[in-house]
Design an enzyme around this catalytic site. Sequence first.
Site, short mmCIF file in Angstrom:
data_model
loop_
_atom_site.label_atom_id
_atom_site.label_comp_id
_atom_site.label_asym_id
_atom_site.label_seq_id
_atom_site.Cartn_x
_atom_site.Cartn_y
_atom_site.Cartn_z
N LYS A 195 -1.01 -11.31 -8.13
CA LYS A 195 -1.64 -12.58 -7.77
C LYS A 195 -3.16 -12.42 -7.71
O LYS A 195 -3.91 -13.17 -8.30
CB LYS A 195 -1.08 -13.06 -6.43
N GLU A 201 -2.54 -0.30 -6.32
CA GLU A 201 -1.37 0.31 -6.98
C GLU A 201 -1.19 -0.29 -8.38
O GLU A 201 -1.02 0.44 -9.37
CB GLU A 201 -0.09 0.05 -6.17
N GLY A 253 2.92 -14.50 -2.43
CA GLY A 253 3.46 -13.42 -3.27
C GLY A 253 4.97 -13.28 -3.15
O GLY A 253 5.70 -13.21 -4.16
N ARG A 254 5.48 -13.27 -1.92
CA ARG A 254 6.92 -13.04 -1.72
C ARG A 254 7.76 -14.28 -2.02
O ARG A 254 8.98 -14.25 -1.88
CB ARG A 254 7.18 -12.51 -0.31
N GLU A 339 7.63 -9.50 6.19
CA GLU A 339 6.21 -9.82 5.95
C GLU A 339 5.93 -11.24 6.43
O GLU A 339 4.82 -11.57 6.84
CB GLU A 339 5.87 -9.66 4.46
N HIS A 370 30.58 4.15 3.61
CA HIS A 370 30.76 5.60 3.63
C HIS A 370 29.48 6.32 4.04
O HIS A 370 29.32 7.51 3.78
CB HIS A 370 31.23 6.07 2.24
N LYS A 499 -4.85 -0.82 3.90
CA LYS A 499 -5.48 -0.82 2.57
C LYS A 499 -6.92 -0.32 2.68
O LYS A 499 -7.38 0.50 1.89
CB LYS A 499 -5.52 -2.25 2.00
#
Length: 535
Positions: A195, A201, A253-254, A339, A370, A499
Amino acid sequence: MFTKLKRHWEAKSSRSIISLFDDPNRAVEFSIDLGDLFFDYSKTQIDKKCRAELLQLANLKAVEQFRSAMFSGEKINKTEDRSVLHVALRNKSGSKIFSDGENVMPKISDTLAKMRAFTKSIRDGEFKGLGGNITDVVNIGIGGSDLGPFMATSALAAFHTGPKCHFVSNVDGAQIHDTLKGLDPKTTLIIVASKTFTTTETMTNARTALDWMTSKVVNPTNQFVAVSNSISNTKAFGIPEERVFDFADWVGGRYSIWGPIGLSLMIAIGEKNFDQFLEGAFEMDQHFQEAPMETNMPIMLALVGIWHNQICGYHTRAVLPYEQRLSKLPAYLQQLEMESNGKNVSTDGKKLTYDSGAIVWGEPGTNGQHAFFQLIHQGTRIIPCEFMVGAACAESYLTDHHDILVANCLAQSEALMLGLSMAEVIERLKLSQENRTDIGSIAAHRVFPGNRPSTTLVYSKLSPKILGKIIALYEHRVFVEGIILGINSFDQWGVELGKVLAEELTEIITGEKSKVSKDGSTQMLLSRIEAYKNL
Ligand code: F6P
């Protein structure tokens, strides 16, 4: 705020959930049927009185008014002074939606048309790489620019007819190395999804991908596409505007899978299937806006969440899809829920006097059974479980597998609710072939306390439309919980400090900055890492 509900809980906490089924209508009255999606919350401690109080709370907190405010483009994201309009990306009603006095729908339609045309050209082989048809697509993004398309592309693997899609998110070079290793740069398309187009990253991975392509392709940026809200940043990177798919800042963003961030998904499953994905979400939006609160699935899912977290004090919830292709869903929901609702102040900046959003985690069943279900069944803490399962599977020749899968899903919620008492354990041990003489001392280990709550979401069969519905259901659940908690679900300031510190530490680690003034622990770790580098 929760006093009445807490009092109710205190009075009823030792009651057994199974006793609520003495009412023969319990199962039907505590579930919601939308035709192809069914939500059962009858295996919880919520009774009629408690539900009425939860609904009163939703009323008191003006959930319906805030819902209208969101859908009509009001700037409910106050800290960023933005509308919250991801719902506009899937608005199929033909109605206008305004933000800042501008109808946002024409721009959304144009972008969608551009995505469709580009997708078609890739899938039909009109858009070519230097080496011919595009065989692989690599989506480089992180957080909402990765989890949504990655989760949905994995979920809809049965619908893949396009090039193979890969996802790179981590700045750990191992991921991009392993991904690009097996690919041909001449037939690979890189989507840089960010965005802001500044995320460290993503930009680091994008530059590495560009270098990789430069070694084999004359005009490497021809095989690059950008998905972003920042045209100036995509231009600076060298991606021509015709291959930039932009979206407005009012798409968080999410919450962005419904627009250009979903480009990799569209390329994988095709334009028509992507449209069905939007259709499913739109149907959920309509239901959310129109259904009375008591039969409104997102509202009731949210109220169950509030009940378990804020009232009963069960701070985590396990999301357990009995569907391997939904293996990325827990991670996706972690970002969506944590978030959004992981805040410690209310919208007016005051400290919360109650807990904020739940801690979300999970794994697909049956694998979790399991691994960590031991603690869910017999641990000291109660973890509300959110099961989900499809009635049918895509592999018609493997229905025997599916039968076992469904049986396991239902068995888990049944076991959690019923448990196994000491008397039952002793009885079983006496009848068993084990012939134990120490029943008295071993029996306690085999007791299941039971009375552990769970909900189950049943859907017909995983499809683009069903997935769209499920994701929109959870988005609205997060919204409703946020409104009840009085917090802004649409900002994420909590990710910023790390950040800034990482930038400074990068300079120290690379040697650009030598003067170090850090706390003792960080200082020590820096020296240790320096020393270990050459071991
Ligand atoms: O750091 C958190 C975050 O801002 C998320 O909210 C977002 O989804 C992610 O980073 C990626 O951001 P961008 O799409 O701007 O690269």
